[in-house]
Design a protein around this motif. Structure first.
Motif, mmCIF file in Angstrom:
data_model
loop_
_atom_site.group_PDB
_atom_site.id
_atom_site.type_symbol
_atom_site.label_atom_id
_atom_site.label_comp_id
_atom_site.label_asym_id
_atom_site.label_seq_id
_atom_site.Cartn_x
_atom_site.Cartn_y
_atom_site.Cartn_z
ATOM 1 N N GLY A 3 0.787 -1.219 0.000
ATOM 2 C CA GLY A 3 0.000 0.000 0.000
ATOM 3 C C GLY A 3 0.820 1.271 0.000
ATOM 4 O O GLY A 3 0.266 2.367 0.001
ATOM 5 N N LEU A 4 2.149 1.136 -0.020
ATOM 6 C CA LEU A 4 3.004 2.317 0.047
ATOM 7 C C LEU A 4 2.867 3.203 -1.186
ATOM 8 O O LEU A 4 2.724 4.419 -1.064
ATOM 9 C CB LEU A 4 4.466 1.906 0.228
ATOM 10 N N ALA A 5 2.885 2.612 -2.372
ATOM 11 C CA ALA A 5 2.812 3.413 -3.602
ATOM 12 C C ALA A 5 1.488 4.165 -3.709
ATOM 13 O O ALA A 5 1.498 5.380 -3.962
ATOM 14 C CB ALA A 5 3.043 2.529 -4.823
ATOM 15 N N PRO A 6 0.334 3.501 -3.505
ATOM 16 C CA PRO A 6 -0.911 4.283 -3.566
ATOM 17 C C PRO A 6 -1.015 5.330 -2.450
ATOM 18 O O PRO A 6 -1.536 6.416 -2.668
ATOM 19 C CB PRO A 6 -2.004 3.226 -3.414
ATOM 20 N N ALA A 7 -0.495 4.999 -1.267
ATOM 21 C CA ALA A 7 -0.558 5.963 -0.163
ATOM 22 C C ALA A 7 0.276 7.198 -0.467
ATOM 23 O O ALA A 7 -0.148 8.328 -0.186
ATOM 24 C CB ALA A 7 -0.087 5.305 1.132
ATOM 25 N N LEU A 8 1.461 7.000 -1.053
ATOM 26 C CA LEU A 8 2.288 8.148 -1.418
ATOM 27 C C LEU A 8 1.636 8.967 -2.524
ATOM 28 O O LEU A 8 1.713 10.193 -2.520
ATOM 29 C CB LEU A 8 3.679 7.694 -1.857
ATOM 30 N N GLY A 9 1.008 8.282 -3.465
ATOM 31 C CA GLY A 9 0.358 8.989 -4.566
ATOM 32 C C GLY A 9 -0.844 9.793 -4.120
ATOM 33 O O GLY A 9 -1.076 10.899 -4.602
ATOM 34 N N GLN A 10 -1.603 9.248 -3.189
ATOM 35 C CA GLN A 10 -2.815 9.928 -2.725
ATOM 36 C C GLN A 10 -2.516 10.952 -1.624
ATOM 37 O O GLN A 10 -2.982 12.078 -1.677
ATOM 38 C CB GLN A 10 -3.810 8.892 -2.183
ATOM 39 N N GLY A 11 -1.762 10.510 -0.619
ATOM 40 C CA GLY A 11 -1.573 11.361 0.546
ATOM 41 C C GLY A 11 -0.307 12.188 0.546
ATOM 42 O O GLY A 11 -0.197 13.150 1.308
ATOM 43 N N GLY A 12 0.655 11.813 -0.288
ATOM 44 C CA GLY A 12 1.925 12.529 -0.306
ATOM 45 C C GLY A 12 1.803 14.001 -0.621
ATOM 46 O O GLY A 12 2.301 14.844 0.135
ATOM 47 N N PRO A 13 1.145 14.357 -1.718
ATOM 48 C CA PRO A 13 0.993 15.794 -2.009
ATOM 49 C C PRO A 13 0.154 16.523 -0.960
ATOM 50 O O PRO A 13 0.415 17.685 -0.650
ATOM 51 C CB PRO A 13 0.290 15.811 -3.367
ATOM 52 N N ALA A 14 -0.838 15.842 -0.393
ATOM 53 C CA ALA A 14 -1.667 16.482 0.628
ATOM 54 C C ALA A 14 -0.866 16.771 1.892
ATOM 55 O O ALA A 14 -1.118 17.757 2.586
ATOM 56 C CB ALA A 14 -2.870 15.598 0.952
ATOM 57 N N LEU A 15 0.110 15.894 2.194
ATOM 58 C CA LEU A 15 0.963 16.102 3.364
ATOM 59 C C LEU A 15 2.168 16.968 3.060
ATOM 60 O O LEU A 15 2.991 17.210 3.941
ATOM 61 C CB LEU A 15 1.433 14.741 3.896
ATOM 62 N N ASP A 16 2.276 17.430 1.811
ATOM 63 C CA ASP A 16 3.376 18.288 1.369
ATOM 64 C C ASP A 16 4.734 17.627 1.604
ATOM 65 O O ASP A 16 5.671 18.241 2.103
ATOM 66 C CB ASP A 16 3.303 19.654 2.065
ATOM 67 N N LEU A 17 4.803 16.335 1.224
ATOM 68 C CA LEU A 17 6.055 15.591 1.352
ATOM 69 C C LEU A 17 7.040 16.052 0.282
ATOM 70 O O LEU A 17 6.644 16.487 -0.794
ATOM 71 C CB LEU A 17 5.790 14.090 1.195
ATOM 72 N N PRO A 18 8.332 15.944 0.569
ATOM 73 C CA PRO A 18 9.329 16.347 -0.433
ATOM 74 C C PRO A 18 9.280 15.449 -1.664
ATOM 75 O O PRO A 18 8.839 14.308 -1.613
ATOM 76 C CB PRO A 18 10.667 16.198 0.289
ATOM 77 N N ARG A 19 9.741 15.974 -2.772
ATOM 78 C CA ARG A 19 9.712 15.246 -4.047
ATOM 79 C C ARG A 19 10.512 13.950 -3.971
ATOM 80 O O ARG A 19 10.141 12.959 -4.596
ATOM 81 C CB ARG A 19 10.249 16.144 -5.166
ATOM 82 N N SER A 20 11.593 13.930 -3.203
ATOM 83 C CA SER A 20 12.399 12.714 -3.091
ATOM 84 C C SER A 20 11.595 11.578 -2.454
ATOM 85 O O SER A 20 11.787 10.415 -2.801
ATOM 86 C CB SER A 20 13.662 12.992 -2.280
ATOM 87 N N VAL A 21 10.695 11.888 -1.554
ATOM 88 C CA VAL A 21 9.840 10.860 -0.950
ATOM 89 C C VAL A 21 8.760 10.435 -1.938
ATOM 90 O O VAL A 21 8.461 9.250 -2.063
ATOM 91 C CB VAL A 21 9.211 11.380 0.363
ATOM 92 N N LEU A 22 8.190 11.378 -2.654
ATOM 93 C CA LEU A 22 7.158 11.044 -3.642
ATOM 94 C C LEU A 22 7.721 10.192 -4.770
ATOM 95 O O LEU A 22 7.001 9.391 -5.362
ATOM 96 C CB LEU A 22 6.530 12.316 -4.207
ATOM 97 N N ASN A 23 9.009 10.318 -5.060
ATOM 98 C CA ASN A 23 9.636 9.532 -6.120
ATOM 99 C C ASN A 23 9.826 8.069 -5.736
ATOM 100 O O ASN A 23 10.213 7.265 -6.580
ATOM 101 C CB ASN A 23 10.974 10.140 -6.524
ATOM 102 N N LEU A 24 9.580 7.696 -4.498
ATOM 103 C CA LEU A 24 9.652 6.295 -4.097
ATOM 104 C C LEU A 24 8.539 5.472 -4.747
ATOM 105 O O LEU A 24 8.671 4.266 -4.916
ATOM 106 C CB LEU A 24 9.571 6.166 -2.577
ATOM 107 N N SER A 25 7.464 6.111 -5.095
ATOM 108 C CA SER A 25 6.359 5.433 -5.767
ATOM 109 C C SER A 25 6.623 5.376 -7.267
ATOM 110 O O SER A 25 6.959 6.385 -7.879
ATOM 111 C CB SER A 25 5.048 6.195 -5.520
ATOM 112 N N PRO A 26 6.456 4.207 -7.896
ATOM 113 C CA PRO A 26 6.670 4.148 -9.346
ATOM 114 C C PRO A 26 5.651 4.977 -10.116
ATOM 115 O O PRO A 26 5.915 5.417 -11.225
ATOM 116 C CB PRO A 26 6.538 2.662 -9.679
ATOM 117 N N PHE A 27 4.500 5.203 -9.543
ATOM 118 C CA PHE A 27 3.469 5.977 -10.223
ATOM 119 C C PHE A 27 3.846 7.447 -10.349
ATOM 120 O O PHE A 27 3.310 8.161 -11.191
ATOM 121 C CB PHE A 27 2.126 5.840 -9.507
#
Length: 69
Positions: A3-27
């Motif tokens: 569930g890590l990739a969908p969670a990063l894709g959905q919640g990452g931008p909402a939590l204002d995570l850095p781009r390096s963390v968002l890049n962990l998801s292949p999506f």
């Protein structure tokens, strides 16, 4: 982990995570269709190892030494 990739894709931008963390998801590397043009390089780079793993998974059971009960 599944569930890590969908969670990063959905919640990452909402939590204002850095781009390096968002890049962990292949999506995060794929094009946002239909709003962007198709970028073939990331799609092929992600598809090639996936196809190789599927092929290995399909061939591996033939090598097992299991007898039917």
């Amino acid at each position: 982990m599944a569930g890590l990739a969908p969670a990063l894709g959905q919640g990452g931008p909402a939590l204002d995570l850095p781009r390096s963390v968002l890049n962990l998801s292949p999506f995060g590397h794929l094009s946002k269709l239909p709003g962007q043009d198709m970028a073939w390089t990331p799609a092929l780079v992600l598809t090639a190892p996936a196809a190789a793993l599927v092929a290995a998974g399909l061939l591996r059971p033939r090598r097992r030494d299991v007898t039917a009960p």
